[in-house]
Design an enzyme around this catalytic site. Structure first.
Site, mmCIF file in Angstrom:
data_model
loop_
_atom_site.group_PDB
_atom_site.id
_atom_site.type_symbol
_atom_site.label_atom_id
_atom_site.label_comp_id
_atom_site.label_asym_id
_atom_site.label_seq_id
_atom_site.Cartn_x
_atom_site.Cartn_y
_atom_site.Cartn_z
ATOM 1 C CG ASP A 1 5.498 3.733 1.070
ATOM 2 O OD1 ASP A 1 5.767 4.289 2.164
ATOM 3 O OD2 ASP A 1 4.358 3.663 0.603
ATOM 4 C CE1 TYR B 1 -3.689 2.497 0.530
ATOM 5 C CE2 TYR B 1 -2.550 3.179 2.530
ATOM 6 C CZ TYR B 1 -3.545 3.378 1.589
ATOM 7 O OH TYR B 1 -4.394 4.454 1.711
ATOM 8 C CE LYS C 1 0.858 4.598 8.552
ATOM 9 N NZ LYS C 1 0.801 3.745 7.391
HETATM 10 C C1 LIG Z 1 0.173 4.278 6.029
HETATM 11 C C2 LIG Z 1 0.907 4.086 4.765
HETATM 12 C C3 LIG Z 1 0.756 4.973 3.692
HETATM 13 C C4 LIG Z 1 -0.264 6.072 3.684
HETATM 14 O O1 LIG Z 1 -0.016 7.021 4.654
HETATM 15 P P1 LIG Z 1 -1.207 8.026 5.086
HETATM 16 O O2 LIG Z 1 -0.561 8.927 6.069
HETATM 17 O O3 LIG Z 1 -2.276 7.142 5.646
HETATM 18 O O4 LIG Z 1 -1.659 8.713 3.855
HETATM 19 C C5 LIG Z 1 1.579 4.815 2.589
HETATM 20 N N1 LIG Z 1 2.486 3.829 2.545
HETATM 21 C C6 LIG Z 1 2.649 2.955 3.545
HETATM 22 C C7 LIG Z 1 3.694 1.901 3.449
HETATM 23 C C8 LIG Z 1 1.859 3.041 4.691
HETATM 24 O O5 LIG Z 1 2.003 2.145 5.664
#
Ligand SMILES: *Cc1c(COP(=O)(O)O)cnc(C)c1O
Length: 432
Positions: A239, A144, A267
Site C-alpha cells: 500500500d 492503515y 495521494k
Molecule cells: C491515506 C491512506 C489511505 C487511504 O486513502 P484515502 O484517499 O484517504 O481513501 C490508504 N492507505 C494508506 C497507506 C494511506 O496513507
C-alpha cells in the site's frame, strides 16, 4: 493569534456536518482547540480564514509534494476545465498517466484508476482474493489501508491473531478472514503463512509505515514478507498510497529494492485531486472485469480533472527529480528539531524516511504500533498547540507523518526550528 473566524465557522460546521468535518482527524480531537479553516495555499504556506499564515507540514496529508498551487498543476487543470469535467468514457490522458506510473514503478505492468486510496487498497484486496481463490488477508497493527470493512480491524497483540472490528458497524463476519500481525515482526507472518498459507490471499503492508507516525521497515522485514508470500502462493500488496512518488520516483519499492505483486497508489499521483490507482502484473490484472471475473467500477474513475493534476505532478517529478533536494531540507529540519529539543531537555525521537518524518515524545526506536502508542500524547498535544500559535501547521495527531515539498526552503525550516525551540522550552517549564 486571532482565530475568531475559524472559531465561528467551526460552530456553524458542527451543526450541519457530522462531527463538523468530512474526515475525522480534521476535528483536532487528539490535540484540542478549534480546527483551523483554510482559505488558500501558496507553495509551502497556507493561510487561514482569519488571515494567519502557517508553514504547512500536512500538505493535505501528503499529496502536495510540489506545494500548493504549483504552476504546472494549475495550468493542466485550467486546460482540462476548458474541455469538460467528466465523460464516463476513455480519455487519452488516462493512458498517458498509466504509462507514467508503469514506467516508474517496478511492480506495475497494468493499472486501474479509482478515486481514493481506500478504493485502491480495497479493490487490490478483492483482486488478490479473486486471483488466488483464497479469502484470508494479513495486515499489520497500526497500518492503515483506508476504511473498507475487511481492512478496518484493530490489532491483536503479540503474535498474529484473528482480529476484531475497529469500528462499530463492521460485521464480525467481514473481518473473520483478516489476520493482524505486529509491524516489523516478519516471524509472526512466517509462522502464519507456514501454517495456513493456502488460506491467505494477500499480505498487505505499508512498506514504510506512515499511519502510526513514521515507522521504517527494519532490514530484512520486507524481504522476508516477499520470500514467504512467494513460497505460500500468497500475493504481496504494498500500500504505497502515502509513499508512492513521495519516497522517490520508483516509490518505496524501488527505494528499498523489494517488488510486490500488487501496488496501491493515491495521494501524490492525484496531484491534490481525488485519484487512486492499483496495479500489478498483466497476468494478475487480467482477472479484473471486463476481461476477468473480479468486478470493480467507478462513475468518476479516471476523472479528467484528477488525471490532469496527477499527470502534471508525475511529469514534473520525472522532469525535475526533486527528491534529493527535499530530503536535504527534511534532514536539516530533523537535525534542527533534535538540537532544539535537546537544548530544552525534552526527550524526543525523530524517525524520518526521505521526505516524510515523525517526532515522538519518547526515547528509543519506534518499531511498531505498541511503541508508537507509548509516546507522550499530552506533550504532543501541547507541542501542536504551541507550534500552531507560532505559525507552524503540523498534523494534528502523534500518529501521522509530517510531509515536506519542493517549496519548503531554508526560510521555512528556520522559522519551524525557532518555533519548536520556543515550544519545547514552554513544555520543559510547564508553561503550556
Ligand atoms: C491515506 C491512506 C489511505 C487511504 O486513502 P484515502 O484517499 O484517504 O481513501 C490508504 N492507505 C494508506 C497507506 C494511506 O496513507
Amino acid at each position: 493569534m486571532n482565530r475568531n473566524r475559524s472559531h465561528d465557522e467551526w460552530q456553524r460546521a458542527q451543526r450541519v456536518l457530522a462531527g463538523g468535518v468530512n474526515s475525522p482527524v480534521r476535528a483536532f480531537g487528539a490535540v484540542g482547540g478549534d480546527p483551523i479553516f483554510f482559505e488558500s495555499g501558496d507553495g509551502a504556506i497556507v493561510r487561514d480564514v482569519d488571515g494567519n499564515e502557517y508553514v504547512d507540514y500536512v500538505l493535505s496529508w501528503g499529496p502536495l509534494i510540489l506545494g500548493h498551487r504549483h504552476p504546472a498543476v494549475i495550468r493542466a487543470l485550467e486546460l482540462a476545465l476548458t474541455r469538460g469535467t467528466t465523460f464516463g468514457a476513455p480519455t487519452i490522458a488516462e493512458t498517458d498517466l498509466a504509462e507514467e506510473l508503469i514506467a516508474c514503478t517496478p511492480s506495475l505492468e497494468v493499472v486501474r484508476m479509482v478515486s481514493s486510496g481506500t478504493e485502491a487498497a480495497m479493490s487490490a484486496i478483492r483482486l488478490a482474493r479473486g486471483f488466488t481463490g483464497r479469502d484470508g488477508i494479513v495486515k499489520f497493527d497500526g497500518c492503515y489501508h483506508g476504511h473498507a470493512d475487511a481492512l478496518l480491524v484493530a490489532a491483536g497483540s503479540g503474535a498474529a491473531t484473528f482480529s476484531i472490528p475497529g469500528s462499530r458497524g463492521v460485521p464480525k463476519r467481514a473481518v473473520e478472514h483478516s489476520h493482524v500481525a505486529p509491524f516489523n515482526d516478519g516471524d509472526a507472518v512466517k509462522k502464519l503463512l507456514r501454517e495456513k498459507g493456502d488460506e491467505i490471499a494477500v499480505v498487505a503492508v505499508e512498506p514504510v509505515a506512515g499511519n502510526m507516525g513514521l515507522v521504517p521497515p527494519e532490514p530484512g522485514f520486507l524481504e522476508l514478507l516477499r520470500a514467504e508470500t512467494e513460497r505460500a502462493g500468497t500475493l504481496l500488496l504494498f500500500d504505497e498510497v502515502m509513499t508512492g512518488f513521495r519516497l522517490g520516483l520508483s516509490s518505496a519499492q524501488g527505494r528499498l529494492g523489494v517488488t510486490p505483486d500488487l501496488t496501491a497508489l493515491a495521494k501524490v499521483v492525484g496531484g491534490g485531486l481525488p485519484l487512486g490507482a492499483y496495479g500489478g502484473s498483466a497476468a494478475v490484472m487480467k482477472h479484473l472485469a471486463p476481461g476477468g471475473a473480479v468486478y470493480q467500477a467507478g462513475t468518476l474513475s479516471g476523472n479528467p480533472l484528477a488525471v490532469a493534476a496527477g499527470l502534471a505532478t508525475v511529469r514534473e517529478l520525472r522532469a525535475t527529480e526533486p527528491y534529493a533536494a527535499i530530503e536535504k531540507t527534511a534532514g536539516a529540519l530533523e537535525t534542527g528539531l533534535l538540537a532544539a529539543a535537546d537544548r530544552a531537555g525534552v526527550p524526543v525521537r525523530i524517525q524520518r524516511e526521505g521526505t516524510m518524518m515523525s517526532l515522538y515524545f519518547r526515547e528509543g526506536p519506534v518499531r511498531d504500533y505498541e511503541d508508537a502508542k507509548s509516546a507522550d500524547q499530552e506533550r504532543f498535544a501541547r507541542f501542536h498547540r504551541g507550534m500552531r500559535d507560532r505559525g507552524i501547521y503540523l498534523p494534528p495527531s502523534q500518529f501521522e507523518a509530517y510531509f515536506l515539498s519542493t517549496e519548503h526552503g531554508e526560510a521555512e525550516i528556520e522559522r519551524t526550528i525557532e518555533a519548536a525551540a520556543a515550544t519545547f522550552a514552554d513544555i520543559a517549564s510547564g508553561r503550556s
